[in-house]
Design a protein around this motif. Structure first.
Motif, mmCIF file in Angstrom:
data_model
loop_
_atom_site.group_PDB
_atom_site.id
_atom_site.type_symbol
_atom_site.label_atom_id
_atom_site.label_comp_id
_atom_site.label_asym_id
_atom_site.label_seq_id
_atom_site.Cartn_x
_atom_site.Cartn_y
_atom_site.Cartn_z
ATOM 1 N N GLU A 20 0.908 -1.452 -0.118
ATOM 2 C CA GLU A 20 0.226 -0.282 -0.243
ATOM 3 C C GLU A 20 1.087 1.390 0.065
ATOM 4 O O GLU A 20 1.838 1.268 0.613
ATOM 5 C CB GLU A 20 -0.815 0.096 1.257
ATOM 6 N N LEU A 21 0.714 2.246 -0.691
ATOM 7 C CA LEU A 21 1.362 2.990 -0.973
ATOM 8 C C LEU A 21 0.309 4.179 -1.017
ATOM 9 O O LEU A 21 -0.917 4.569 -1.841
ATOM 10 C CB LEU A 21 2.468 3.397 -2.169
ATOM 11 N N ASP A 22 0.058 5.435 -0.270
ATOM 12 C CA ASP A 22 -0.814 6.182 0.168
ATOM 13 C C ASP A 22 -2.239 5.888 -0.731
ATOM 14 O O ASP A 22 -2.904 6.487 -1.503
ATOM 15 C CB ASP A 22 -0.083 7.778 -1.015
ATOM 16 N N GLY A 23 -2.734 4.872 -0.078
ATOM 17 C CA GLY A 23 -4.263 4.530 -0.316
ATOM 18 C C GLY A 23 -3.784 3.411 -1.680
ATOM 19 O O GLY A 23 -4.826 2.597 -1.598
ATOM 20 N N ARG A 24 -3.302 3.330 -2.198
ATOM 21 C CA ARG A 24 -3.129 2.554 -3.708
ATOM 22 C C ARG A 24 -2.227 1.373 -3.101
ATOM 23 O O ARG A 24 -1.107 1.247 -2.489
ATOM 24 C CB ARG A 24 -3.155 3.913 -4.605
ATOM 25 N N LEU A 25 -3.153 0.228 -4.114
ATOM 26 C CA LEU A 25 -1.974 -0.543 -4.080
ATOM 27 C C LEU A 25 -0.820 -0.764 -5.277
ATOM 28 O O LEU A 25 -1.028 -0.201 -7.050
ATOM 29 C CB LEU A 25 -2.612 -1.658 -4.344
ATOM 30 N N VAL A 26 0.225 -1.190 -5.274
ATOM 31 C CA VAL A 26 1.109 -1.063 -6.193
ATOM 32 C C VAL A 26 2.049 -1.722 -5.824
ATOM 33 O O VAL A 26 2.442 -2.384 -5.443
ATOM 34 C CB VAL A 26 2.726 0.478 -6.009
ATOM 35 N N THR A 27 3.171 -2.205 -6.730
ATOM 36 C CA THR A 27 4.087 -3.223 -7.019
ATOM 37 C C THR A 27 5.738 -2.398 -8.160
ATOM 38 O O THR A 27 4.861 -1.542 -8.774
ATOM 39 C CB THR A 27 3.362 -4.798 -7.770
ATOM 40 N N PRO A 28 6.849 -3.099 -7.527
ATOM 41 C CA PRO A 28 7.767 -2.578 -8.158
ATOM 42 C C PRO A 28 7.510 -3.041 -9.620
ATOM 43 O O PRO A 28 7.260 -3.814 -10.144
ATOM 44 C CB PRO A 28 8.954 -3.219 -7.687
ATOM 45 N N PRO A 29 7.846 -1.895 -10.660
ATOM 46 C CA PRO A 29 7.734 -2.633 -12.251
ATOM 47 C C PRO A 29 9.272 -3.621 -12.413
ATOM 48 O O PRO A 29 10.422 -3.484 -11.638
ATOM 49 C CB PRO A 29 8.730 -0.904 -12.659
ATOM 50 N N LEU A 30 8.844 -3.863 -13.655
ATOM 51 C CA LEU A 30 10.241 -5.122 -13.951
ATOM 52 C C LEU A 30 11.324 -4.739 -14.282
ATOM 53 O O LEU A 30 12.059 -4.478 -14.516
ATOM 54 C CB LEU A 30 9.622 -5.776 -15.628
ATOM 55 N N SER A 31 11.575 -3.092 -14.737
ATOM 56 C CA SER A 31 12.691 -2.122 -14.578
ATOM 57 C C SER A 31 13.671 -2.789 -12.755
ATOM 58 O O SER A 31 14.530 -1.555 -13.121
ATOM 59 C CB SER A 31 12.839 -0.699 -14.728
ATOM 60 N N SER A 32 12.385 -2.689 -12.282
ATOM 61 C CA SER A 32 13.362 -2.682 -10.758
ATOM 62 C C SER A 32 14.292 -3.793 -10.498
ATOM 63 O O SER A 32 14.791 -4.329 -9.632
ATOM 64 C CB SER A 32 12.340 -2.959 -9.355
ATOM 65 N N GLY A 33 14.044 -4.996 -11.168
ATOM 66 C CA GLY A 33 15.121 -6.212 -11.877
ATOM 67 C C GLY A 33 14.278 -7.451 -11.051
ATOM 68 O O GLY A 33 14.143 -8.539 -10.539
ATOM 69 N N CYS A 34 12.404 -7.219 -10.309
ATOM 70 C CA CYS A 34 12.044 -8.395 -9.233
ATOM 71 C C CYS A 34 11.432 -9.145 -10.772
ATOM 72 O O CYS A 34 11.880 -9.312 -12.621
ATOM 73 C CB CYS A 34 10.629 -7.615 -9.782
ATOM 74 N N LEU A 35 10.782 -10.383 -10.331
ATOM 75 C CA LEU A 35 11.028 -11.327 -11.316
ATOM 76 C C LEU A 35 9.110 -11.812 -11.805
ATOM 77 O O LEU A 35 9.112 -10.434 -11.392
ATOM 78 C CB LEU A 35 10.328 -12.710 -10.144
ATOM 79 N N ALA A 36 9.726 -11.488 -12.647
ATOM 80 C CA ALA A 36 7.966 -10.860 -14.198
ATOM 81 C C ALA A 36 6.953 -12.267 -13.368
ATOM 82 O O ALA A 36 6.926 -13.327 -14.860
ATOM 83 C CB ALA A 36 8.942 -11.559 -15.410
ATOM 84 N N GLY A 37 6.365 -12.069 -12.401
ATOM 85 C CA GLY A 37 5.789 -13.514 -11.980
ATOM 86 C C GLY A 37 4.355 -13.770 -12.823
ATOM 87 O O GLY A 37 4.018 -12.538 -13.202
ATOM 88 N N VAL A 38 3.829 -14.922 -13.080
ATOM 89 C CA VAL A 38 2.490 -15.163 -13.644
ATOM 90 C C VAL A 38 1.517 -14.437 -12.507
ATOM 91 O O VAL A 38 0.789 -13.765 -13.037
ATOM 92 C CB VAL A 38 2.268 -16.491 -14.261
ATOM 93 N N THR A 39 1.551 -14.851 -11.963
ATOM 94 C CA THR A 39 0.725 -14.311 -10.687
ATOM 95 C C THR A 39 0.213 -12.720 -10.400
ATOM 96 O O THR A 39 -1.075 -11.934 -10.463
ATOM 97 C CB THR A 39 0.417 -14.963 -9.569
ATOM 98 N N ARG A 40 1.896 -12.002 -10.111
ATOM 99 C CA ARG A 40 2.048 -10.590 -11.015
ATOM 100 C C ARG A 40 1.493 -9.676 -12.353
ATOM 101 O O ARG A 40 0.361 -9.439 -11.997
ATOM 102 C CB ARG A 40 3.232 -10.509 -10.851
#
Length: 110
Positions: A20-40
């Protein structure tokens, strides 16, 4: 949960993270290096979720967070560094879990 080399929230071990960030749901972008998950990706398709860089320190200030993976679906984060989050299984986490469960129930191969 891990930071990338820039100090931004990235991912968990084999999982993606949502906060949660300022009342909104967020996730890191793929450019962060995170896993490109199917569920994501499926959650991004069915819910209004922002993809933004979030400093790792935000984890200690967020109201709620959850991780996702193909084997865990949507799993609430209860504690960060030994401190309980204010809303374990809060409204954003519940909406994500219910929406994902509904998608899985309606489509064997979403």
């Amino acid at each position: 949960l891990f930071a990338n080399t820039l100090g931004n929230l990235c991912e968990g071990t084999g999982s993606n993270v949502f906060v949660e960030l300022d009342g909104r749901l967020v996730t890191p972008p793929l450019s962060s290096g995170c896993l490109a998950g199917v569920t994501r990706e499926l959650l991004l398709e069915i819910l209004d979720i922002g993809e933004v860089d979030v400093p790792i320190e935000h984890l200690g200030h967020t109201e709620e967070a959850f991780i996702t993976s193909s084997t865990r679906d949507v799993l609430a984060v209860a504690h960060v560094d030994g401190e309980q989050l204010p809303l374990t299984n809060g409204p954003l986490t519940k909406e994500a879990a219910e929406s994902f469960a509904s998608l899985k129930a309606s489509n064997v191969d979403p």
